[in-house]
Design a protein around this motif. Structure first.
Motif, short mmCIF file in Angstrom:
data_model
loop_
_atom_site.label_atom_id
_atom_site.label_comp_id
_atom_site.label_asym_id
_atom_site.label_seq_id
_atom_site.Cartn_x
_atom_site.Cartn_y
_atom_site.Cartn_z
N VAL A 90 0.87 -1.17 0.00
CA VAL A 90 0.00 0.00 0.00
C VAL A 90 0.91 1.22 0.00
N HIS A 94 -2.10 5.77 -4.58
CA HIS A 94 -2.77 4.48 -4.68
C HIS A 94 -2.30 3.61 -5.84
N GLN A 150 -7.89 4.89 -1.80
CA GLN A 150 -7.00 4.20 -0.88
C GLN A 150 -7.65 2.94 -0.31
N LEU A 154 -6.19 -0.88 -0.40
CA LEU A 154 -6.15 -1.82 0.72
C LEU A 154 -6.69 -3.18 0.30
N ALA A 167 3.23 -0.77 4.04
CA ALA A 167 2.54 0.47 3.70
C ALA A 167 3.50 1.64 3.80
N PRO A 170 0.73 5.53 3.94
CA PRO A 170 -0.59 5.21 3.39
C PRO A 170 -1.65 6.28 3.60
#
Length: 225
Positions: A90, A94, A150, A154, A167, A170
């Motif tokens: 992540v 994105h 976002q 995920l 991540a 993030p």
């Protein structure tokens, strides 16, 4: 051996004089269900460390294992399959494909090794429902808010059920209320599925939500209270 084991990772780049050391001596371990935030000043090597943990980059030296697999020993084809199965990424941006729908974006990780099947599609739909986007399957990224994009990221990171989630900032491009919501969702998903999670962040509020916090500075990683 299960879990993440990184021992004495070093990363340097040759220069015309002395090698440029990015990571001097980094060790980190995690078990299923555990999470850790890595904080530190810009340029301290946080993103480099995350890339090495995810096998997107190689250390100059050191040991790395994820659930008993040594990715440093794999050839290029094996490494692509390993990343697809073992690691979910992540990022701050994105990285959704603008021409693909929400559902198609979530299914993209399967393309590393095979074509998504009917069960994969159901898994993706279930994850999108879990992140609150069940009604947005056919939308494209431009039709979503930043927080929604976002959430898609995920779901994409989890669709192949990897043991390790990585991540990189993030919540860095989100407003505070959206960032808090995404942080809570990330931690809920990680806890529910007992994943290992490493988050690189400048956000003190995000770091404070994590079980452990480590500081990376001058190429050395140290755990902090």
């Amino acid at each position: 051996m299960s879990g993440l084991i990184a021992e004495h990772l070093k990363k340097s780049y040759p220069t015309s004089s002395e090698p440029l050391e990015i990571l001097r001596d980094v060790s980190l371990s995690l078990e299923a269900g555990q999470n850790v935030a890595i904080v530190g000043p810009s340029g301290s090597g946080k993103s480099t460390l995350l890339a090495i943990l995810g096998s997107l980059d190689l250390p100059t030296s050191g040991i790395l294992q994820v659930d008993g697999v040594d990715p440093l020993s794999l050839n290029e084809k094996e490494l692509a399959a390993y990343r697809a199965d073992q690691v979910g990424f992540v990022f701050q941006e994105h990285h959704l494909l603008p021409q693909c729908t929400v559902l198609e974006n979530v299914l993209i990780p399967f393309l590393a090794t095979r074509t998504a099947n009917a069960q994969d599609v159901e898994t993706a739909k279930s994850l999108l429902e879990r992140v609150g986007l069940a009604e947005r399957l056919t939308h494209r990224p431009a039709e979503l808010s930043g927080g929604e994009r976002q959430r898609v990221a995920l779901a994409r990171a989890l669709v192949r059920d990897p043991p390790l989630l990585l991540a990189d900032e993030p919540t860095g491009s989100l407003d505070q209320s959206t960032a808090d919501a995404i942080a809570e969702l990330l931690l809920e998903l990680q806890g529910e599925r007992q994943k290992m999670l490493v988050v690189v962040t400048h956000s003190q509020s995000l770091a404070a939500k994590m079980q452990r916090r480590c500081q990376l500075d001058l190429g050395v990683l140290e755990e902090v209270a």
